[in-house]
Design an enzyme around this catalytic site. Structure first.
Site, PDB file in Angstrom:
ATOM      1  N   TYR A  75     -17.052  17.924 -13.771  1.00  0.00           N
ATOM      2  CA  TYR A  75     -17.507  16.707 -13.973  1.00  0.00           C
ATOM      3  C   TYR A  75     -18.613  16.582 -12.915  1.00  0.00           C
ATOM      4  O   TYR A  75     -18.502  16.841 -11.887  1.00  0.00           O
ATOM      5  CB  TYR A  75     -16.346  15.557 -13.862  1.00  0.00           C
ATOM      6  CG  TYR A  75     -16.868  14.044 -13.641  1.00  0.00           C
ATOM      7  CD1 TYR A  75     -17.453  13.619 -14.709  1.00  0.00           C
ATOM      8  CD2 TYR A  75     -16.227  13.559 -12.517  1.00  0.00           C
ATOM      9  CE1 TYR A  75     -17.789  12.420 -14.403  1.00  0.00           C
ATOM     10  CE2 TYR A  75     -16.670  12.068 -12.458  1.00  0.00           C
ATOM     11  CZ  TYR A  75     -17.678  11.588 -13.236  1.00  0.00           C
ATOM     12  OH  TYR A  75     -18.089  10.383 -13.165  1.00  0.00           O
TER      13      TYR A  75
ATOM     14  N   ARG B 141       1.015  -1.149  -0.016  1.00  0.00           N
ATOM     15  CA  ARG B 141       0.060  -0.106  -0.214  1.00  0.00           C
ATOM     16  C   ARG B 141       0.839   1.238   0.032  1.00  0.00           C
ATOM     17  O   ARG B 141       0.566   2.337  -0.773  1.00  0.00           O
ATOM     18  CB  ARG B 141      -1.066  -0.052   1.208  1.00  0.00           C
ATOM     19  CG  ARG B 141      -1.825   1.317   1.532  1.00  0.00           C
ATOM     20  CD  ARG B 141      -2.939   1.143   2.308  1.00  0.00           C
ATOM     21  NE  ARG B 141      -2.740   0.143   3.366  1.00  0.00           N
ATOM     22  CZ  ARG B 141      -2.169   0.302   4.573  1.00  0.00           C
ATOM     23  NH1 ARG B 141      -1.602   1.619   4.695  1.00  0.00           N
ATOM     24  NH2 ARG B 141      -2.234  -0.323   5.402  1.00  0.00           N
TER      25      ARG B 141
ATOM     26  N   ASP C 105      -8.096  20.042 -12.878  1.00  0.00           N
ATOM     27  CA  ASP C 105      -8.405  18.687 -13.391  1.00  0.00           C
ATOM     28  C   ASP C 105      -8.014  18.752 -14.826  1.00  0.00           C
ATOM     29  O   ASP C 105      -8.550  19.770 -15.498  1.00  0.00           O
ATOM     30  CB  ASP C 105      -9.985  18.379 -13.339  1.00  0.00           C
ATOM     31  CG  ASP C 105     -10.198  17.044 -13.532  1.00  0.00           C
ATOM     32  OD1 ASP C 105      -9.711  16.744 -14.800  1.00  0.00           O
ATOM     33  OD2 ASP C 105     -11.212  16.549 -13.043  1.00  0.00           O
TER      34      ASP C 105
ATOM     35  N   LYS D  32      -8.742   8.111 -18.719  1.00  0.00           N
ATOM     36  CA  LYS D  32      -9.322   8.842 -20.045  1.00  0.00           C
ATOM     37  C   LYS D  32      -8.176   8.852 -20.732  1.00  0.00           C
ATOM     38  O   LYS D  32      -7.717   7.548 -21.468  1.00  0.00           O
ATOM     39  CB  LYS D  32      -9.833  10.240 -19.834  1.00  0.00           C
ATOM     40  CG  LYS D  32     -10.973   9.998 -18.487  1.00  0.00           C
ATOM     41  CD  LYS D  32     -12.216   9.447 -18.886  1.00  0.00           C
ATOM     42  CE  LYS D  32     -13.311   9.216 -17.926  1.00  0.00           C
ATOM     43  NZ  LYS D  32     -13.349   9.201 -16.364  1.00  0.00           N
TER      44      LYS D  32
HETATM   45  N1  PLP Z   1     -12.419  14.340 -14.004  1.00  0.00           N
HETATM   46  C1  PLP Z   1     -13.047  14.451 -15.172  1.00  0.00           C
HETATM   47  C2  PLP Z   1     -12.794  15.451 -16.013  1.00  0.00           C
HETATM   48  C3  PLP Z   1     -13.847  13.221 -15.478  1.00  0.00           C
HETATM   49  O1  PLP Z   1     -14.459  13.335 -16.854  1.00  0.00           O
HETATM   50  C4  PLP Z   1     -14.039  12.288 -14.519  1.00  0.00           C
HETATM   51  C5  PLP Z   1     -14.810  11.010 -15.248  1.00  0.00           C
HETATM   52  O2  PLP Z   1     -15.504  11.017 -15.927  1.00  0.00           O
HETATM   53  C6  PLP Z   1     -13.332  12.235 -13.627  1.00  0.00           C
HETATM   54  C7  PLP Z   1     -12.744  13.293 -13.171  1.00  0.00           C
HETATM   55  C8  PLP Z   1     -13.337  11.243 -12.485  1.00  0.00           C
HETATM   56  O3  PLP Z   1     -12.735   9.982 -12.798  1.00  0.00           O
HETATM   57  P1  PLP Z   1     -12.756   8.422 -12.661  1.00  0.00           P
HETATM   58  O4  PLP Z   1     -14.018   8.091 -13.219  1.00  0.00           O
HETATM   59  O5  PLP Z   1     -11.792   7.778 -13.071  1.00  0.00           O
HETATM   60  O6  PLP Z   1     -12.835   8.338 -11.031  1.00  0.00           O
END
Ligand code: PLP
Length: 379
Positions: free
Chosen positions: A98, A46, A170, A195
């Site tokens: 998101y 971990r 982000d 992604k």
């Molecule tokens: N940030 C963005 C811009 C996203 O589009 C997403 C998910 O679609 C996330 C964060 C969250 O990521 P995860 O689905 O890997 O938890």
């Protein structure tokens, strides 16, 4: 080194025992100590795992940060970022993030004493007005999901420095190939590695990359203490995906531009959102802070019924949540990714019932356009 060279080599040396050119998947939960009180740098998985450590070094290099820490999902990474705050702190956040980020902040973290103001961070005067003496963080997603509004990162960083805020960005939509928030002055970058970074729709993960050592130490501590780590197998998949990030992103963008230009001319399509289109109100900013426009597009078909008829008729583009895979993914934000935002708030943010979002893949653009054209003919 150049971006592609770093993408392929950073954090990765041939395996010292065998010479294996790819970093092995270290599927172990613990490490045998050579003697009591001694380690070979590894004690428990971990805390540290060599496959994950290779990916963390790789991502820190690509984002130009002091260190990176990988988590089990993008949301786990965002949760870790929020542990830089304490109860009573206030956060100003982009109002078009998101939907899962909105849900985490509003429905989980509020219960732990954090307070949030959602504002259009493309308007920095509005951000200033939202600041309070207790504001500690400016949390930005740029371009935003799903309407592709940009925040000026250099200006946001200057404001954050002046007001002693942590600027967290982000960077999932652009990847470090097209945008480097730390170089523009941000303190923290977060990604859903699910992604574009992994790119093959076969792994869930997240990363936090930090500019400074102090924040890095806290995130490393939280990664181990809370334990939402990325598994060695997923770390290996993301390492493998990143090796082709540069060529994939270039092709994603080439297709993105072609599809956006085609949609913009289609009589049944309204308001195409894509930073590379001459009609995008922030195209000049996009050129200043991004080295490409990416592959995320959204557009309006006028109503839920039309969006449904269109989406149900597509054959090649896959109706699915997520983005950034080699295959073209298409979604209906109001009922899918942004379903957790109350309808009145969605409307204010431009997430209409007719809005459709495409993550353009790396198939042949002519096939994608033929599929979109076929589905639009049904309207
Ligand atoms: N940030 C963005 C811009 C996203 O589009 C997403 C998910 O679609 C996330 C964060 C969250 O990521 P995860 O689905 O890997 O938890």
């Amino acid at each position: 080194m150049g971006f592609s060279t770093d993408a392929i080599h950073a954090g990765q040396e041939p395996d010292p025992t065998t010479g294996a050119i790819t970093t092995p998947i270290f599927a172990t939960s613990t490490y045998v100590l050579p003697a009591l009180g001694k380690t070979k740098g590894y004690d428990y998985a971990r805390t540290i795992n060599p496959t994950r450590a290779a990916l963390e070094k790789n991502l820190a290099t690509l984002e130009g940060g002091a260190a990176g820490y990988c988590f089990a999902s993008g949301m786990a990474a965002i949760s870790a970022v929020m542990t830089l705050l304490r109860a009573g702190d206030h956060v100003v956040a982009s109002d078009k993030v998101y939907g899962g980020t909105y849900r985490l902040f509003e429905r989980v973290l509020r219960d732990y004493g954090l307070d949030f103001t959602w504002t259009d961070t493309s308007d920095l005067a509005g951000v200033e007005r939202a600041l309070r003496p207790s504001t500690r963080m400016l949390y930005v997603e740029t371009p935003t999901n799903p309407v592709l509004t940009l925040t000026d990162l250099r200006a946001a960083a200057a404001l954050s420095r002046r007001r002693k805020l942590i600027l967290a960005v982000d960077n999932t939509f652009m990847s470090p190939f097209f945008q480097k928030p730390l170089a523009l002055g941000a303190d923290v970058v977060v990604h859903s590695t699910t992604k574009f970074l992994n790119g093959h729709s076969d792994s869930l993960g997240g990363v936090v990359v930090l500019r400074g050592k102090a924040h890095a130490a806290r995130i490393q501590f939280v990664q181990n203490a809370a334990g939402a780590i990325l598994s060695p197998f997923d770390a290996w998949l993301v390492l493998r995906g990143i090796k082709t990030l540069a060529v994939r992103m270039a092709r994603h963008e080439e297709n993105g531009r072609a599809v956006a230009a085609w949609l913009a001319k289609h009589p049944k399509v309204r308001g195409v959102n894509y930073p590379g289109l001459p009609t995008h109100p922030q195209r000049a900013l996009a050129r200043r802070q991004m080295s490409g426009f990416g592959a995320m597009i959204s557009f309006d078909l006028g109503s839920y019924a039309k969006a449904k008829r269109f989406l149900d008729r597509l054959r090649l583009c896959s109706l699915a949540e997520s983005l950034g895979g080699v295959e073209t993914l298409i979604s209906h934000p109001a009922t899918m990714t942004h379903g957790s935002i109350p309808p009145a708030d969605r409307k204010k943010l431009g997430i209409t019932d007719g809005l459709v979002r495409i993550s353009v893949g790396i198939e042949d653009a002519k096939d994608l356009i033929a599929d979109l054209a076929g589905a639009l003919r049904a309207l």
